[in-house]
Design a protein around this motif. Structure first.
Motif, PDB file in Angstrom:
ATOM      1  N   VAL A  72      24.673  31.704  63.207  1.00 46.33           N
ATOM      2  CA  VAL A  72      23.825  32.291  64.241  1.00 46.33           C
ATOM      3  C   VAL A  72      23.165  31.164  65.023  1.00 46.33           C
ATOM      4  CG1 VAL A  72      21.910  33.847  64.753  1.00 46.33           C
ATOM      5  CG2 VAL A  72      23.416  34.304  62.801  1.00 46.33           C
TER       6      VAL A  72
ATOM      7  N   THR B 290      26.693  34.267  68.067  1.00 39.93           N
ATOM      8  CA  THR B 290      26.926  34.356  66.629  1.00 39.93           C
ATOM      9  C   THR B 290      28.416  34.188  66.379  1.00 39.93           C
ATOM     10  OG1 THR B 290      25.037  35.824  66.248  1.00 39.93           O
ATOM     11  CG2 THR B 290      26.778  35.836  64.587  1.00 39.93           C
TER      12      THR B 290
ATOM     13  N   MET C 224      16.645  36.896  70.612  1.00 37.62           N
ATOM     14  CA  MET C 224      15.429  37.183  69.855  1.00 37.62           C
ATOM     15  C   MET C 224      14.201  36.780  70.670  1.00 37.62           C
ATOM     16  SD  MET C 224      16.333  36.361  65.856  1.00 37.62           S
ATOM     17  CE  MET C 224      16.684  34.615  66.064  1.00 37.62           C
TER      18      MET C 224
ATOM     19  N   PHE D 235       9.057  38.355  62.854  1.00 39.95           N
ATOM     20  CA  PHE D 235      10.319  38.946  62.427  1.00 39.95           C
ATOM     21  C   PHE D 235      10.281  40.467  62.539  1.00 39.95           C
ATOM     22  CE2 PHE D 235      13.666  40.380  59.567  1.00 39.95           C
ATOM     23  CZ  PHE D 235      14.712  39.581  59.999  1.00 39.95           C
TER      24      PHE D 235
ATOM     25  N   ARG E 156      13.398  42.027  64.346  1.00 43.55           N
ATOM     26  CA  ARG E 156      14.286  42.575  63.321  1.00 43.55           C
ATOM     27  C   ARG E 156      15.471  43.352  63.920  1.00 43.55           C
ATOM     28  NH1 ARG E 156      13.588  43.601  57.944  1.00 43.55           N
ATOM     29  NH2 ARG E 156      11.344  43.187  58.128  1.00 43.55           N
TER      30      ARG E 156
ATOM     31  N   ALA F 115      18.240  40.990  64.722  1.00 38.19           N
ATOM     32  CA  ALA F 115      18.898  40.509  63.513  1.00 38.19           C
ATOM     33  C   ALA F 115      19.826  41.576  62.942  1.00 38.19           C
ATOM     34  CB  ALA F 115      17.856  40.088  62.480  1.00 38.19           C
ATOM     35  N   GLU F 116      19.375  42.827  62.961  1.00 37.53           N
ATOM     36  CA  GLU F 116      20.200  43.926  62.460  1.00 37.53           C
ATOM     37  C   GLU F 116      21.450  44.106  63.317  1.00 37.53           C
ATOM     38  OE1 GLU F 116      16.685  46.683  60.440  1.00 37.53           O
ATOM     39  OE2 GLU F 116      17.329  47.063  62.505  1.00 37.53           O
TER      40      GLU F 116
ATOM     41  N   MET G 223      22.958  41.647  64.957  1.00 41.97           N
ATOM     42  CA  MET G 223      23.823  40.526  64.575  1.00 41.97           C
ATOM     43  C   MET G 223      24.576  40.840  63.285  1.00 41.97           C
ATOM     44  SD  MET G 223      21.265  37.319  65.143  1.00 41.97           S
ATOM     45  CE  MET G 223      20.503  36.940  66.717  1.00 41.97           C
TER      46      MET G 223
ATOM     47  N   THR H  10      18.388  31.480  61.948  1.00 43.80           N
ATOM     48  CA  THR H  10      18.224  32.246  60.710  1.00 43.80           C
ATOM     49  C   THR H  10      17.046  31.776  59.867  1.00 43.80           C
ATOM     50  OG1 THR H  10      19.656  30.821  59.337  1.00 43.80           O
ATOM     51  CG2 THR H  10      20.734  32.513  60.663  1.00 43.80           C
TER      52      THR H  10
ATOM     53  N   PHE I 148      15.587  37.085  56.987  1.00 41.84           N
ATOM     54  CA  PHE I 148      16.866  37.145  57.703  1.00 41.84           C
ATOM     55  C   PHE I 148      18.010  37.500  56.754  1.00 41.84           C
ATOM     56  CE2 PHE I 148      19.677  36.307  61.167  1.00 41.84           C
ATOM     57  CZ  PHE I 148      18.886  36.239  62.286  1.00 41.84           C
TER      58      PHE I 148
ATOM     59  N   THR J 128      17.932  41.043  55.384  1.00 41.58           N
ATOM     60  CA  THR J 128      18.322  41.987  56.435  1.00 41.58           C
ATOM     61  C   THR J 128      19.836  42.046  56.574  1.00 41.58           C
ATOM     62  OG1 THR J 128      16.259  41.631  57.657  1.00 41.58           O
ATOM     63  CG2 THR J 128      18.123  42.517  58.895  1.00 41.58           C
ATOM     64  N   PHE J 129      20.494  40.889  56.568  1.00 37.12           N
ATOM     65  CA  PHE J 129      21.957  40.853  56.652  1.00 37.12           C
ATOM     66  C   PHE J 129      22.584  41.508  55.425  1.00 37.12           C
ATOM     67  CE2 PHE J 129      21.864  38.542  60.437  1.00 37.12           C
ATOM     68  CZ  PHE J 129      23.144  38.245  60.868  1.00 37.12           C
TER      69      PHE J 129
END
Length: 280
Positions: free
Chosen positions: A149, A154, A177, A206, A210, A213-214, A216, A239, A244, A247-248
């Motif tokens: 990322v 990404t 972001m 975050f 978020r 990130a979700e 991604m 990241t 992070f 979440t992934f």
């Protein structure tokens, strides 16, 4: 792959960057390997010895790249010249060659531009590789996937038996972001970029970013083809948030792991491609 070994090298490199010092005295005529990572928010210079041990590192925040493409050529060269001069002063030797990297799929023209930046900064340009593959090289990943990322994109690279199966790139990264954070806080993107670096506000920040990130993670899930038993590694400067990786892991519905100092994985991998001779 031994993540403990990689983490030890990353810890050592981070200390060299923090203290702006060499790991040891460099012998006259010793072959050193240099990696240049032209990122969206910073330019990183990594120097390794011939056994791929970190010798020196430095970086400078910069706004010269957008979505993996160099948009301010002159400033890129100026910053890299400065980093090169600082490294040579600390090491006491001239750095001759360097490798670089680009996001996957950005094309031959992007490769040429990165090579030209490296050349105009005073290096002999070496290999220009894609970023997640460079990260995988540093991590010695034979089987599994790397998600890199960056600031603008990404990248996802899949490996099996030491061979790259596929590589993908999507235009979502740290810059996006910053856009979301800027909109939520009513501030400029530049102010949002600085706010992201403030550790005391990490949880609050975050919480705002978020959803990016979700997104991604959802994109990455489509492209990761690693077997369930093989690792998925998350790297890249964007990241650097505690939540992070969880979440992934939640979105991708499989374990995702991250090395220490994820912002330095790719530049160290890039340096490993510098063999000190012009590519044919």
């Amino acid at each position: 792959m031994d993540l403990n070994v990689s983490n030890q090298l990353l810890d050592e490199f981070a200390q060299l960057v923090k203290k702006n010092q060499a790991a040891r005295k460099v012998s006259e005529g010793e072959k050193l390997k240099v990696g240049v990572d032209l990122g969206t928010s910073s330019i990183v210079l990594a120097v390794l010895d011939h056994e791929d041990n970190p010798i020196y590192g430095n970086f400078q925040y910069a706004d010269v790249v957008r979505d993996g493409i160099v948009v301010n050529y002159i400033e890129s060269v100026q910053i890299l010249k400065k980093l090169k001069a600082q490294a040579e002063e600390v090491l006491g030797v001239e750095l001759l060659s360097a490798s670089g990297a680009i996001p996957p799929g950005t094309g031959e023209n992007s490769q040429k531009i990165v090579a030209n930046v490296i050349g105009d900064a005073g290096f002999i340009p070496q290999a220009i590789v894609d970023e997640p593959t460079a990260a995988a090289k540093f991590l010695h990943l034979d089987d599994g996937s790397v998600i890199d990322v960056g600031g603008g994109t990404t990248g996802i690279s899949n490996f099996q038996d030491g061979q790259q199966l596929s590589v993908f790139d999507e235009p979502t990264g740290g810059f996006h972001m910053s856009l979301v954070l800027a909109g939520a806080k009513g501030i400029t993107v530049d102010e949002a970029e600085l706010l992201k670096r403030e550790a005391p506000n990490e949880k609050e920040i975050f919480g705002v970013i978020r959803p990016v990130a979700e997104k991604m993670a959802s994109i990455s899930k489509q492209y990761v083809v690693a077997k369930e038993e093989d690792p998925v590694l998350l790297v890249g400067g964007a990241t650097n948030f505690t939540d992070f990786i969880p979440t992934f892991t939640k979105v991708m519905k499989r374990p995702v792991v991250g090395p220490h100092f994820p912002q330095f994985v790719t530049p160290l991998g890039i340096a490993m491609y510098d063999q000190g001779e012009l590519d044919e």
